[in-house]
Design an enzyme around this catalytic site. Structure first.
Site, mmCIF file in Angstrom:
data_model
loop_
_atom_site.group_PDB
_atom_site.id
_atom_site.type_symbol
_atom_site.label_atom_id
_atom_site.label_comp_id
_atom_site.label_asym_id
_atom_site.label_seq_id
_atom_site.Cartn_x
_atom_site.Cartn_y
_atom_site.Cartn_z
ATOM 1 N N ASN A 172 0.804 -1.211 0.000
ATOM 2 C CA ASN A 172 0.000 0.000 0.000
ATOM 3 C C ASN A 172 0.849 1.278 0.000
ATOM 4 O O ASN A 172 0.745 2.108 0.899
ATOM 5 C CB ASN A 172 -0.951 -0.047 1.213
ATOM 6 C CG ASN A 172 -2.082 0.932 1.057
ATOM 7 O OD1 ASN A 172 -2.601 1.116 -0.038
ATOM 8 N ND2 ASN A 172 -2.455 1.596 2.131
ATOM 9 N N GLY B 167 -5.552 -4.671 -10.801
ATOM 10 C CA GLY B 167 -6.771 -3.928 -11.117
ATOM 11 C C GLY B 167 -7.729 -4.764 -11.942
ATOM 12 O O GLY B 167 -7.972 -5.944 -11.632
ATOM 13 N N ALA B 168 -8.243 -4.177 -13.020
ATOM 14 C CA ALA B 168 -9.224 -4.875 -13.871
ATOM 15 C C ALA B 168 -8.625 -6.092 -14.580
ATOM 16 O O ALA B 168 -9.351 -6.889 -15.177
ATOM 17 C CB ALA B 168 -9.784 -3.901 -14.900
ATOM 18 N N GLY C 189 -7.076 -8.435 -12.975
ATOM 19 C CA GLY C 189 -7.102 -9.589 -12.064
ATOM 20 C C GLY C 189 -5.909 -9.655 -11.146
ATOM 21 O O GLY C 189 -5.437 -8.631 -10.663
ATOM 22 N N GLY D 165 -10.194 0.907 -1.993
ATOM 23 C CA GLY D 165 -10.365 -0.261 -1.124
ATOM 24 C C GLY D 165 -10.460 -1.592 -1.855
ATOM 25 O O GLY D 165 -10.634 -2.627 -1.204
ATOM 26 N N ASP E 176 -7.895 -3.954 -0.543
ATOM 27 C CA ASP E 176 -8.163 -4.369 0.843
ATOM 28 C C ASP E 176 -9.225 -5.460 0.862
ATOM 29 O O ASP E 176 -9.120 -6.443 1.607
ATOM 30 C CB ASP E 176 -8.644 -3.181 1.690
ATOM 31 C CG ASP E 176 -7.691 -1.994 1.583
ATOM 32 O OD1 ASP E 176 -6.478 -2.228 1.443
ATOM 33 O OD2 ASP E 176 -8.174 -0.847 1.622
HETATM 34 P P1 ADP Z 1 -5.185 -1.953 -5.006
HETATM 35 O O1 ADP Z 1 -6.514 -1.366 -4.601
HETATM 36 O O2 ADP Z 1 -4.448 -2.533 -3.861
HETATM 37 O O3 ADP Z 1 -4.357 -1.058 -5.893
HETATM 38 P P2 ADP Z 1 -6.009 -3.374 -7.411
HETATM 39 O O4 ADP Z 1 -6.412 -2.086 -8.041
HETATM 40 O O5 ADP Z 1 -4.971 -4.166 -8.125
HETATM 41 O O6 ADP Z 1 -5.563 -3.229 -5.893
HETATM 42 O O7 ADP Z 1 -7.340 -4.242 -7.299
HETATM 43 C C1 ADP Z 1 -7.444 -5.382 -6.475
HETATM 44 C C2 ADP Z 1 -8.446 -6.325 -7.074
HETATM 45 O O8 ADP Z 1 -9.696 -5.635 -7.205
HETATM 46 C C3 ADP Z 1 -8.121 -6.819 -8.471
HETATM 47 O O9 ADP Z 1 -7.293 -7.982 -8.445
HETATM 48 C C4 ADP Z 1 -9.505 -7.111 -9.031
HETATM 49 O O10 ADP Z 1 -9.965 -8.384 -8.595
HETATM 50 C C5 ADP Z 1 -10.384 -6.032 -8.363
HETATM 51 N N1 ADP Z 1 -10.557 -4.865 -9.249
HETATM 52 C C6 ADP Z 1 -9.880 -3.700 -9.236
HETATM 53 N N2 ADP Z 1 -10.315 -2.869 -10.215
HETATM 54 C C7 ADP Z 1 -11.302 -3.525 -10.864
HETATM 55 C C8 ADP Z 1 -12.155 -3.230 -11.967
HETATM 56 N N3 ADP Z 1 -12.085 -2.064 -12.624
HETATM 57 N N4 ADP Z 1 -13.058 -4.169 -12.346
HETATM 58 C C9 ADP Z 1 -13.168 -5.347 -11.686
HETATM 59 N N5 ADP Z 1 -12.384 -5.702 -10.638
HETATM 60 C C10 ADP Z 1 -11.461 -4.807 -10.240
#
Ligand code: ADP
Length: 293
Positions: free
Chosen positions: A156, A218-219, A221, A245, A248
């Site tokens: 984080n 993020g999106a 996976g 979040g 988290d």
């Molecule tokens: P952080 O909030 O720690 O930066 P991420 O952005 O990588 O973490 O997101 C964590 C998880 O949340 C991803 O592995 C995915 O499963 C889900 N996620 C994040 N953004 C999206 C999105 N736009 N659509 C669907 N799932 C998402």
């Protein structure tokens, strides 16, 4: 029998999210979000942190209690910390902090017996960025080690709170040998081990101490490396409203799945996949609504 499945330590604060002319305030702070989602997933959770003697601080404690997280919190003569979150044109979040009580958590505030009576101690690295919270975090790690309690860490990284990215990198790398379960975003993986495909980054990170490493994308996976084997999970296709979040929620659901399955340390590829799926489901729920949970 342990008193808690997980105890999280670190920042609890108020997120002020600015979108256009609107400001929405919510209780946030990654370790606090983690503890709340873990409790919602059925884990017995507690949270160690510091709030100010003000309305925001009381709001923070109420949020923990409302989610059945036991607040092992200190109240400081300082304002509760605020995170000012703005979204840029591409929806990326930018963080500024009005830092107060969270950084004032001290070694004396760390309840060693609660940590010893936890299945997992969860930390972030934000509490390593200022004293006395840094010493408090290190004391918690020592207490966990002495009691044989495995440590989970979500890096984080928040650029605004560190003198340099080199200092943040060094702080994160210094605790990795004590960490059993590590979660990083793709950007944090790059900060720690350099630019490379996430599978390779997860493997590299697992050589630095953690038995299980998740790199969330993020999106796109997530990738999980455990016991030298790597699995990849897709994110759930949802319309993202607010990604605050997401990580988290992902990590709390991941660890809750692990605990439910009685797993510790290294996971089989099947279980790693199952827990990453559980993480993706919880994170999708989180991003499809406003707020951090
Ligand atoms: P952080 O909030 O720690 O930066 P991420 O952005 O990588 O973490 O997101 C964590 C998880 O949340 C991803 O592995 C995915 O499963 C889900 N996620 C994040 N953004 C999206 C999105 N736009 N659509 C669907 N799932 C998402």
């Amino acid at each position: 029998m342990k008193r808690y499945d997980v105890t999280a330590l670190g920042e609890i604060l108020i997120d002020e999210l600015k979108t256009g002319n609107d400001t929405v305030s919510n209780v946030g702070g990654a370790p606090a979000n983690f503890a709340r989602v873990a409790a919602r997933m059925g884990l017995k959770s507690s949270f160690i942190g510091a709030v100010g003697d003000d309305i925001r601080g009381r709001e923070c404690i109420l949020a923990l209690v409302g989610d059945s997280v036991e607040p092992l919190c200190s109240v400081k003569r300082a304002a509760t910390t605020i995170a000012l979150v703005t979204l840029d044109g591409s929806g990326e979040r930018d963080f500024r902090f009005v830092r107060g009580a969270d950084a004032m958590l001290s070694e004396a505030d760390v309840p060693v017996s609660a940590i010893a009576s936890s299945g997992i101690l969860h930390i972030g690295t934000l509490s390593l960025s200022a004293e006395p919270a840094r010493s408090a975090t290190l004391a918690a790690l020592k207490a966990a080690k002495e009691a044989g309690v495995p440590v989970s860490c979500d890096v984080n990284y928040r650029e605004a709170l560190w003198p340099s990215s080199v200092a943040a990198r060094e702080a994160a790398l210094s605790v990795l040998p004590e960490v059993t379960y590590l979660k990083v975003s793709g950007g944090e993986a790059k900060l720690l081990v350099g630019a490379m495909p996430p599978e390779e980054a997860a493997e590299k990170l697992s050589l630095l101490g953690p038995k299980t490493v998740a790199v969330t994308l993020g999106a796109e996976g997530a990738v999980v490396c455990s016991g030298g084997r790597t699995v990849r999970t897709a994110a759930k296709p949802v319309r993202a409203v607010d990604t605050t979040g997401a990580g988290d929620s992902f990590w709390a659901a991941f660890l809750a799945c692990m605990v439910r399955n009685g797993a510790e340390g290294e996971l089989s590829p099947e279980l790693a996949q199952k827990c990453a799926e559980a993480g993706a489901v919880a994170a999708a729920e989180c991003v499809s609504r406003p707020g951090a949970l």
